[in-house]
Design an enzyme around this catalytic site. Sequence first.
Site, short mmCIF file in Angstrom:
data_model
loop_
_atom_site.label_atom_id
_atom_site.label_comp_id
_atom_site.label_asym_id
_atom_site.label_seq_id
_atom_site.Cartn_x
_atom_site.Cartn_y
_atom_site.Cartn_z
N GLY A 228 1.96 4.55 3.76
CA GLY A 228 2.86 3.72 2.96
C GLY A 228 3.77 4.54 2.07
N TYR B 48 -13.06 -4.14 10.94
CA TYR B 48 -11.77 -3.45 10.98
C TYR B 48 -11.11 -3.63 12.35
CZ TYR B 48 -8.33 0.32 11.10
OH TYR B 48 -7.16 1.03 11.24
N GLY C 16 0.82 -1.21 0.00
CA GLY C 16 0.00 0.00 0.00
C GLY C 16 0.84 1.26 0.00
N ALA C 17 1.92 1.25 -0.79
CA ALA C 17 2.89 2.35 -0.74
C ALA C 17 2.58 3.49 -1.69
CB ALA C 17 4.29 1.80 -1.05
N ASN C 18 1.44 3.43 -2.37
CA ASN C 18 1.14 4.49 -3.34
C ASN C 18 0.54 5.73 -2.71
OD1 ASN C 18 -1.16 2.46 -3.16
ND2 ASN C 18 -2.22 4.22 -4.06
N THR C 19 0.13 5.64 -1.43
CA THR C 19 -0.52 6.79 -0.80
C THR C 19 -0.36 6.71 0.72
OG1 THR C 19 -2.58 8.05 -0.69
CG2 THR C 19 -2.76 5.66 -0.56
N SER D 67 -3.79 -0.89 14.89
CA SER D 67 -4.49 0.34 15.27
C SER D 67 -4.94 0.23 16.71
CB SER D 67 -5.71 0.56 14.37
OG SER D 67 -6.56 1.56 14.89
#
Length: 326
Positions: free
Chosen positions: A53, A202, A47-50, A177
């Site tokens: 991350g 979640y 998840g490094a695009n945003t 979390s």
Amino acid sequence: MDLISIFCGFCLFVGIVLTAVKLYEVSIKKPFVSEIKLHGKTAIVTGANTGLGYWTALDLAKRGARVILACRNLQKAEEAKKKILKELSDRGDVVVSHLDLSSMQSVRQFARETYEQESRLDILINNAAVSSMPKTITEEGLEFTYATNHVAPFLLTDLLLDLLKKSAPSRIVNLTSIMNTFGKVDVGDLQGKKDYDGFSSYCNTKLMNILFTKELARRLEGTGVSTCCVHPGAAGTEIFRGLWGNQLFTPFLSLFFKTPRDGAQTTLYAAVSEEMRNARGEYLSDSQVYDHTWWISGSAYDQGLCKKLWEATEAIIATTDLSSSN
């Protein structure tokens, strides 16, 4: 009391809570500052695009690491890669690789490609997650949120362990979390079949992340691979995109929550700092260990539950393996 008074009272209460959150975040704001370099090291960030991350990947790349952006959306990942390389004046080593965490077949393909293309893996950061999503069943028969947040990181880590051990000392960082404190784990129902709602799912998966980390740490003793889990704090990221009313909610995030860059600091502390080089399943927040506090569910210390979750997850993964081979 009329409805207007009730509504105004509720808004006042929410405002006080959010203000308290903001004051707390400002009071403990502490960027991770270190001159440690990572030349010759390889890191994977899911998840490094945003969001968290992206800022994690950027920092690791600045330290000289080869960084693999493991993302579902390749277009956004390529855009993130361009931004990172621009920050580094095109001198970084950044790679984009497809990874859809809702699909165990995709996880297996990503792992195969990693072994084919990489000779080492020093840092694995299981960052990606989804929140408050409607119940969705994948083609492999898994519930989307549980698959993405728990089953896939479990499988990905397991498949990459040999490479991590070969590259030891190496590290695994799992993002969780504070919402884990609201979570419950029923090892007989790890897919929310009995009772599903997006928020509870979640919370449940974030508790699973901690249980997984603690059992993983036990199994990794003596291998040179360390692991810990991280609560990044209340950060304004795309994790909230599944919330009802997100269009109204999003503008307030920047006012009261951490920025994604600030939220990434504890992940970087876990992945890079000397203090965490021998981590054994600790729970971190604000770049310090918060084990045995109200930040973490008491269930996280149930070794029997940790083991049962591990075994139940393996059984679920086995069903996807069989389905993919048919």
